[in-house]
Design a protein around this motif. Structure first.
Motif, PDB file in Angstrom:
ATOM      1  N   PHE A 190       0.810  -1.210   0.000  1.00 41.97           N
ATOM      2  CA  PHE A 190       0.000   0.000   0.000  1.00 41.97           C
ATOM      3  C   PHE A 190       0.848   1.268   0.000  1.00 41.97           C
ATOM      4  O   PHE A 190       0.283   2.372   0.049  1.00 41.97           O
ATOM      5  N   GLY A 191       2.165   1.147  -0.037  1.00 46.56           N
ATOM      6  CA  GLY A 191       3.023   2.325  -0.010  1.00 46.56           C
ATOM      7  C   GLY A 191       2.975   3.069  -1.330  1.00 46.56           C
ATOM      8  O   GLY A 191       3.040   2.472  -2.407  1.00 46.56           O
ATOM      9  N   ALA A 192       2.848   4.377  -1.263  1.00 51.57           N
ATOM     10  CA  ALA A 192       2.799   5.210  -2.469  1.00 51.57           C
ATOM     11  C   ALA A 192       3.451   6.549  -2.168  1.00 51.57           C
ATOM     12  O   ALA A 192       3.515   6.984  -1.019  1.00 51.57           O
ATOM     13  N   GLY A 193       3.953   7.180  -3.233  1.00 52.14           N
ATOM     14  CA  GLY A 193       4.559   8.494  -3.089  1.00 52.14           C
ATOM     15  C   GLY A 193       6.064   8.484  -2.895  1.00 52.14           C
ATOM     16  O   GLY A 193       6.648   9.514  -2.560  1.00 52.14           O
ATOM     17  N   ASP A 194       6.700   7.335  -3.125  1.00 51.53           N
ATOM     18  CA  ASP A 194       8.154   7.247  -2.953  1.00 51.53           C
ATOM     19  C   ASP A 194       8.838   7.910  -4.154  1.00 51.53           C
ATOM     20  O   ASP A 194       8.785   7.396  -5.276  1.00 51.53           O
ATOM     21  N   LEU A 195       9.499   9.023  -3.910  1.00 51.87           N
ATOM     22  CA  LEU A 195      10.158   9.785  -4.972  1.00 51.87           C
ATOM     23  C   LEU A 195      11.672   9.592  -4.982  1.00 51.87           C
ATOM     24  O   LEU A 195      12.361  10.191  -5.796  1.00 51.87           O
ATOM     25  N   GLY A 304      -7.056  13.118   3.718  1.00 50.81           N
ATOM     26  CA  GLY A 304      -5.931  13.932   3.273  1.00 50.81           C
ATOM     27  C   GLY A 304      -4.761  13.884   4.236  1.00 50.81           C
ATOM     28  O   GLY A 304      -3.602  13.767   3.814  1.00 50.81           O
ATOM     29  N   LEU A 305      -5.033  13.955   5.525  1.00 51.19           N
ATOM     30  CA  LEU A 305      -3.970  13.885   6.521  1.00 51.19           C
ATOM     31  C   LEU A 305      -3.266  12.532   6.493  1.00 51.19           C
ATOM     32  O   LEU A 305      -2.031  12.453   6.557  1.00 51.19           O
ATOM     33  N   ALA A 306      -4.040  11.459   6.398  1.00 49.42           N
ATOM     34  CA  ALA A 306      -3.448  10.118   6.344  1.00 49.42           C
ATOM     35  C   ALA A 306      -2.615   9.943   5.081  1.00 49.42           C
ATOM     36  O   ALA A 306      -1.549   9.318   5.105  1.00 49.42           O
ATOM     37  N   LEU A 307      -3.094  10.504   3.977  1.00 49.97           N
ATOM     38  CA  LEU A 307      -2.367  10.397   2.719  1.00 49.97           C
ATOM     39  C   LEU A 307      -1.027  11.128   2.806  1.00 49.97           C
ATOM     40  O   LEU A 307       0.014  10.601   2.370  1.00 49.97           O
ATOM     41  N   MET A 308      -1.028  12.324   3.369  1.00 45.69           N
ATOM     42  CA  MET A 308       0.215  13.077   3.499  1.00 45.69           C
ATOM     43  C   MET A 308       1.183  12.398   4.463  1.00 45.69           C
ATOM     44  O   MET A 308       2.389  12.312   4.197  1.00 45.69           O
ATOM     45  N   ALA A 309       0.667  11.884   5.567  1.00 39.77           N
ATOM     46  CA  ALA A 309       1.527  11.199   6.535  1.00 39.77           C
ATOM     47  C   ALA A 309       2.141   9.942   5.922  1.00 39.77           C
ATOM     48  O   ALA A 309       3.345   9.673   6.093  1.00 39.77           O
ATOM     49  N   GLY A 310       1.348   9.177   5.204  1.00 41.43           N
ATOM     50  CA  GLY A 310       1.874   7.972   4.567  1.00 41.43           C
ATOM     51  C   GLY A 310       2.928   8.281   3.526  1.00 41.43           C
ATOM     52  O   GLY A 310       3.910   7.544   3.379  1.00 41.43           O
ATOM     53  N   THR A 311       2.756   9.394   2.792  1.00 39.76           N
ATOM     54  CA  THR A 311       3.725   9.776   1.772  1.00 39.76           C
ATOM     55  C   THR A 311       5.057  10.185   2.400  1.00 39.76           C
ATOM     56  O   THR A 311       6.135   9.828   1.904  1.00 39.76           O
ATOM     57  N   VAL A 312       4.993  10.926   3.500  1.00 37.59           N
ATOM     58  CA  VAL A 312       6.216  11.319   4.193  1.00 37.59           C
ATOM     59  C   VAL A 312       6.943  10.095   4.740  1.00 37.59           C
ATOM     60  O   VAL A 312       8.170   9.935   4.582  1.00 37.59           O
TER      61      VAL A 312
END
Length: 364
Positions: A190-195, A304-312
């Protein structure tokens, strides 16, 4: 003599016919992006060979070609032609949408073949252009015979399953894109946003079993909450959210398991089920169940908060050396381009979903 009574199915189709849905348009844009990626991957090594980008048009019959390649080129553009024609269905006349879709498909293929002139790993071909155009034309023709019925049934299904909110179709495409990211076996569940692999950034946290366990668990919790709340926002009120979301996450885990079995090794099909993943799914599922009871606006904000936290967190998590060792035997072969696509989609997905949540929060 009285006229025969129309069938219930026909009545439903006639009732739903005026409904507008933007889903074919969004799918056409998404599929066009897929075609562009597949045609220009790996997007590196651009150089000027001194040839005209249109030289391939006068290149004669290609020396190397196979029936399989021709079939793939035709089949790849067939859905594009169908979706383009369906998106242009409001053009006047019966043939105008199909003909416009044919021209657009040919133009897309022509531009991509021309760009391949500057890619050393690609060979532009007039035969590819012809087969792509043929595929787009066949797809466009399908809309003349079955496009209207398909459009009406999609609209009927959307009315039954999706909430009557603006841009619900784009949200549905986002959900489908997220499911696509689960086909990448080397990413955290489920990990996403890894840059980091795009920007060549070294992980800030060195690997240690306890810290990796905590970060992995937190990533799965955050993303379970985010994707669950986004999916719930799209569901119609009459749908059972708990049953629908359970089925959705079972589908996502099944995709992950199948991808690992096919792409890596059947013995590693459940390699994603680590202690951190098990705890993250359990904790995320419990928290999500509670959050579903909250008002809609608050659910959107928490998503939105969960999405941002998971991305960080996913950008702080070090690579797992045990997973790297298991994937060392992976021979990507023909899946190389596809794996690159899934990783790219996983990297950018949160940055597409977050603006969508912002718009959705303002509309609700």
């Amino acid at each position: 003599m009285s006229s025969p009574k129309p069938a219930a199915g026909s009545a439903n189709l006639n009732r739903i016919a005026p409904l507008r849905t933007l889903l074919p348009r969004y799918l056409a844009l998404a599929y066009t992006a897929l075609i562009v990626y597949a045609s220009l991957h790996p997007f590196t090594g651009w150089r000027d060979s001194g040839m005209s980008p249109f030289a391939f048009l006068d290149g004669g019959w290609p020396r190397y070609w196979t029936v399989f390649d021709l079939a793939i080129n035709i089949l790849a553009y067939l859905p594009l032609g169908f979706l383009l024609a369906l998106s242009l269905r409001r053009l006047p006349g019966r043939w105008a949408p199909a003909f416009s879709a044919l021209l657009l498909g040919a133009l897309i293929s022509f531009c991509l073949e021309s760009l391949q002139t500057w890619l050393p790993s690609r060979v532009p071909s007039n035969l590819d252009l012809a087969s792509n155009t043929l595929g787009a034309g066949l797809g466009a023709l399908l809309t003349i015979w079955h496009g209207e019925r398909f459009f009406i049934r999609v609209a009927l299904l959307q009315q039954r399953l999706l909430a009557p909110i603006q841009h619900a179709e784009f949200g549905l495409v986002l959900i489908g894109l997220w499911l696509l990211t689960q086909l990448s076996p080397e990413t955290i569940l489920f990990g996403a946003g890894d840059l980091r692999h795009l920007l060549e950034i070294t992980p800030a946290v060195p690997y240690a079993a306890p810290s990796f366990f905590a970060l992995e668990t937190a990533i799965i919790v955050c993303n379970t909450i985010a994707i669950g709340l986004i999916t719930r926002a799209l569901l119609a009120d009459q749908s059972s959210p708990y049953l629908a979301l359970t089925a959705f996450f079972i589908l996502a885990l099944s995709i992950r398991t199948l991808a690992a079995a096919v792409l890596v090794d059947p013995l590693n099909a459940l390699a994603w089920l680590t202690p951190g993943a098990a705890l993250g799914l359990l904790a995320g599922g419990v928290l999500l169940s509670v959050m579903l009871l909250l008002p809609v606006s608050l659910r959107i904000a928490l998503a939105g908060l969960a999405l941002m936290a998971g991305t960080v967190l996913v950008n702080l998590t070090p690579p797992n050396p045990y997973s790297a060792a298991a994937l060392a035997t992976w021979r990507q072969g023909h899946f190389l381009n596809f794996n690159g696509l899934t990783r790219l989609a996983a990297s950018f997905w949160p940055f597409l979903a977050l603006p969508y949540l912002t718009v959705l929060g303002r509309r609700i």
